[in-house]
Design a protein around this motif. Sequence first.
Motif, PDB file in Angstrom:
ATOM      1  N   LEU A 110       0.825  -1.205   0.000  1.00 41.93           N
ATOM      2  CA  LEU A 110       0.000   0.000   0.000  1.00 41.93           C
ATOM      3  C   LEU A 110       0.861   1.258   0.000  1.00 41.93           C
ATOM      4  CD1 LEU A 110      -2.798  -1.047   2.537  1.00 41.93           C
ATOM      5  CD2 LEU A 110      -3.089  -0.640   0.090  1.00 41.93           C
ATOM      6  N   GLU A 111       1.935   1.247   0.781  1.00 41.79           N
ATOM      7  CA  GLU A 111       2.840   2.393   0.838  1.00 41.79           C
ATOM      8  C   GLU A 111       3.525   2.603  -0.499  1.00 41.79           C
ATOM      9  OE1 GLU A 111       4.221   5.670   2.807  1.00 41.79           O
ATOM     10  OE2 GLU A 111       2.817   4.156   3.565  1.00 41.79           O
ATOM     11  N   SER A 112       3.933   1.499  -1.123  1.00 47.24           N
ATOM     12  CA  SER A 112       4.591   1.592  -2.428  1.00 47.24           C
ATOM     13  C   SER A 112       3.654   2.138  -3.490  1.00 47.24           C
ATOM     14  CB  SER A 112       5.103   0.216  -2.842  1.00 47.24           C
ATOM     15  OG  SER A 112       5.623   0.228  -4.148  1.00 47.24           O
ATOM     16  N   SER A 113       2.373   1.770  -3.410  1.00 49.44           N
ATOM     17  CA  SER A 113       1.402   2.227  -4.412  1.00 49.44           C
ATOM     18  C   SER A 113       1.164   3.727  -4.346  1.00 49.44           C
ATOM     19  CB  SER A 113       0.074   1.480  -4.233  1.00 49.44           C
ATOM     20  OG  SER A 113      -0.549   1.850  -3.016  1.00 49.44           O
ATOM     21  N   LYS A 114       1.459   4.342  -3.201  1.00 45.76           N
ATOM     22  CA  LYS A 114       1.262   5.786  -3.039  1.00 45.76           C
ATOM     23  C   LYS A 114       2.427   6.599  -3.604  1.00 45.76           C
ATOM     24  CE  LYS A 114      -1.344   5.093   1.263  1.00 45.76           C
ATOM     25  NZ  LYS A 114      -1.350   5.327   2.729  1.00 45.76           N
ATOM     26  N   ALA A 115       3.540   5.951  -3.869  1.00 49.55           N
ATOM     27  CA  ALA A 115       4.717   6.668  -4.371  1.00 49.55           C
ATOM     28  C   ALA A 115       4.442   7.246  -5.755  1.00 49.55           C
ATOM     29  CB  ALA A 115       5.925   5.732  -4.418  1.00 49.55           C
ATOM     30  N   ALA A 116       4.943   8.435  -6.002  1.00 43.76           N
ATOM     31  CA  ALA A 116       4.707   9.120  -7.271  1.00 43.76           C
ATOM     32  C   ALA A 116       5.504   8.478  -8.396  1.00 43.76           C
ATOM     33  CB  ALA A 116       5.078  10.594  -7.145  1.00 43.76           C
ATOM     34  N   ARG A 117       4.959   8.558  -9.584  1.00 47.37           N
ATOM     35  CA  ARG A 117       5.674   8.068 -10.765  1.00 47.37           C
ATOM     36  C   ARG A 117       6.534   9.195 -11.336  1.00 47.37           C
ATOM     37  NH1 ARG A 117       2.188   4.911 -15.056  1.00 47.37           N
ATOM     38  NH2 ARG A 117       4.312   4.740 -15.847  1.00 47.37           N
ATOM     39  N   PRO A 118       7.710   8.881 -11.832  1.00 41.10           N
ATOM     40  CA  PRO A 118       8.566   9.926 -12.413  1.00 41.10           C
ATOM     41  C   PRO A 118       8.014  10.394 -13.747  1.00 41.10           C
ATOM     42  CG  PRO A 118       9.551   7.777 -12.763  1.00 41.10           C
ATOM     43  CD  PRO A 118       8.335   7.548 -11.899  1.00 41.10           C
ATOM     44  N   GLU A 119       8.370  11.604 -14.120  1.00 40.55           N
ATOM     45  CA  GLU A 119       7.983  12.116 -15.425  1.00 40.55           C
ATOM     46  C   GLU A 119       8.816  11.431 -16.503  1.00 40.55           C
ATOM     47  OE1 GLU A 119       8.229  16.320 -15.562  1.00 40.55           O
ATOM     48  OE2 GLU A 119       6.925  16.632 -13.816  1.00 40.55           O
ATOM     49  N   ALA A 120       8.243  11.361 -17.694  1.00 40.42           N
ATOM     50  CA  ALA A 120       8.902  10.647 -18.799  1.00 40.42           C
ATOM     51  C   ALA A 120      10.266  11.257 -19.124  1.00 40.42           C
ATOM     52  CB  ALA A 120       8.008  10.656 -20.035  1.00 40.42           C
ATOM     53  N   TRP A 148      16.350  -0.080 -16.052  1.00 39.02           N
ATOM     54  CA  TRP A 148      15.654   1.129 -16.509  1.00 39.02           C
ATOM     55  C   TRP A 148      15.225   1.024 -17.969  1.00 39.02           C
ATOM     56  CZ3 TRP A 148      19.844   1.757 -13.046  1.00 39.02           C
ATOM     57  CH2 TRP A 148      19.491   2.286 -11.800  1.00 39.02           C
ATOM     58  N   GLU A 149      14.924  -0.182 -18.428  1.00 41.26           N
ATOM     59  CA  GLU A 149      14.464  -0.367 -19.802  1.00 41.26           C
ATOM     60  C   GLU A 149      13.033   0.149 -19.976  1.00 41.26           C
ATOM     61  OE1 GLU A 149      14.865  -4.419 -20.955  1.00 41.26           O
ATOM     62  OE2 GLU A 149      16.948  -4.182 -21.634  1.00 41.26           O
ATOM     63  N   ASP A 150      12.659   0.379 -21.235  1.00 44.27           N
ATOM     64  CA  ASP A 150      11.322   0.897 -21.542  1.00 44.27           C
ATOM     65  C   ASP A 150      10.222  -0.007 -21.011  1.00 44.27           C
ATOM     66  OD1 ASP A 150      12.663   2.871 -22.829  1.00 44.27           O
ATOM     67  OD2 ASP A 150      12.165   2.242 -24.865  1.00 44.27           O
ATOM     68  N   ALA A 151      10.458  -1.311 -21.033  1.00 43.06           N
ATOM     69  CA  ALA A 151       9.431  -2.260 -20.604  1.00 43.06           C
ATOM     70  C   ALA A 151       9.063  -2.085 -19.135  1.00 43.06           C
ATOM     71  CB  ALA A 151       9.907  -3.689 -20.847  1.00 43.06           C
ATOM     72  N   ASN A 152       9.950  -1.466 -18.356  1.00 37.78           N
ATOM     73  CA  ASN A 152       9.707  -1.292 -16.926  1.00 37.78           C
ATOM     74  C   ASN A 152       9.100   0.063 -16.580  1.00 37.78           C
ATOM     75  OD1 ASN A 152      10.781  -3.839 -16.241  1.00 37.78           O
ATOM     76  ND2 ASN A 152      12.868  -3.026 -16.258  1.00 37.78           N
ATOM     77  N   ASP A 153       8.747   0.861 -17.575  1.00 37.27           N
ATOM     78  CA  ASP A 153       8.205   2.200 -17.315  1.00 37.27           C
ATOM     79  C   ASP A 153       7.035   2.207 -16.325  1.00 37.27           C
ATOM     80  OD1 ASP A 153      10.090   3.405 -18.832  1.00 37.27           O
ATOM     81  OD2 ASP A 153       8.779   3.973 -20.490  1.00 37.27           O
ATOM     82  N   PRO A 154       6.050   1.304 -16.466  1.00 42.70           N
ATOM     83  CA  PRO A 154       4.920   1.337 -15.517  1.00 42.70           C
ATOM     84  C   PRO A 154       5.324   0.968 -14.085  1.00 42.70           C
ATOM     85  CG  PRO A 154       4.369   0.105 -17.515  1.00 42.70           C
ATOM     86  CD  PRO A 154       5.844   0.315 -17.524  1.00 42.70           C
ATOM     87  N   ASP A 155       6.515   0.401 -13.928  1.00 45.20           N
ATOM     88  CA  ASP A 155       6.946  -0.101 -12.621  1.00 45.20           C
ATOM     89  C   ASP A 155       7.800   0.901 -11.849  1.00 45.20           C
ATOM     90  OD1 ASP A 155       6.747  -2.410 -10.915  1.00 45.20           O
ATOM     91  OD2 ASP A 155       8.873  -2.779 -11.241  1.00 45.20           O
ATOM     92  N   PHE A 156       8.086   2.074 -12.453  1.00 43.98           N
ATOM     93  CA  PHE A 156       8.992   3.033 -11.830  1.00 43.98           C
ATOM     94  C   PHE A 156       8.288   3.869 -10.768  1.00 43.98           C
ATOM     95  CE2 PHE A 156      11.533   3.097 -15.995  1.00 43.98           C
ATOM     96  CZ  PHE A 156      12.345   2.073 -15.544  1.00 43.98           C
ATOM     97  N   LEU A 157       9.052   4.251  -9.773  1.00 38.53           N
ATOM     98  CA  LEU A 157       8.613   5.234  -8.784  1.00 38.53           C
ATOM     99  C   LEU A 157       9.765   6.191  -8.526  1.00 38.53           C
ATOM    100  CD1 LEU A 157      10.050   4.614  -5.770  1.00 38.53           C
ATOM    101  CD2 LEU A 157       8.439   2.728  -5.789  1.00 38.53           C
ATOM    102  N   THR A 158       9.445   7.378  -8.054  1.00 42.85           N
ATOM    103  CA  THR A 158      10.477   8.345  -7.712  1.00 42.85           C
ATOM    104  C   THR A 158      10.381   8.680  -6.237  1.00 42.85           C
ATOM    105  OG1 THR A 158      11.356  10.571  -8.144  1.00 42.85           O
ATOM    106  CG2 THR A 158       8.991  10.266  -8.421  1.00 42.85           C
TER     107      THR A 158
END
Length: 273
Positions: A110-120, A148-158
Amino acid sequence: MSEPSMAETRDLQLDDVPAKTVTDGYEKLAVLMSLRPETAIFRRFQTLIVTNLLRLQAELQDMEHELAEISSDDAQSEDAVRKGYRNDFRSMRDWKTPETRYNTALAQALESSKAARPEAREVRFLRDWLARPSMGNDFLNDIERCTWEDANDPDFLTLFPRTIQKDVFTSFLNGALLDIYHRIWGHKRKQGSSSSPDTGFHEYDGARLTTISNSLAAILSSLLPTLAILVFYFIKSMLIRIILTIVFTAMSSLALSIFTDARKVEIFSATAA
């Protein structure tokens, strides 16, 4: 090749840079992420997190079913000791269940899901920095290259999302327009920007860009109403005035959506007023 550009809310001075020159590899990447927090981009490993939750949940589900069967057998047993298990907390405290691990994993998910996603563009900047010989020098090996491959874009957090204004114009000014400026002219200048010899990036003052955006928005907000009054002064036809009123109203709504981060309901309210 010019060094990549990034804009932020402050200018990075050379005093902020470590005195020593760091080696290539994770140490140099750590320096970049510490100086430029918005590049601290990591993976959530969401699939692994969910898989672990499913495993623990299935284990608890199985134990719940098993406990219900044991409890039912104890209740029907003629053995007085077995009948007393259900009411004996001393027996219950010996149970070994994974609910603590499950609850901990669930809270962390739940805590991880709240983390913001980085800008492209921040992800692109990091990839560009990693690939350049004078910067990251492509130090990642084997399976680490996939991080940091393109395939992992939805999985990134900042860890440290940027707080810069998020309206369309500011994003454009702080993104594509700044990149164009940097490629054509900005990388040649040192005044008003800064570079880090240890990490190789070129930095612009994000606060100044936000000020430019706010100034243009203020000018436009005062220009549109007065321009409408001026135009109406020369137009005598009522039909054309009505049409122009519709046009100027639409332009005002469009300006609100582009130059501010107003919500839809706020734009409708301002237009109706």
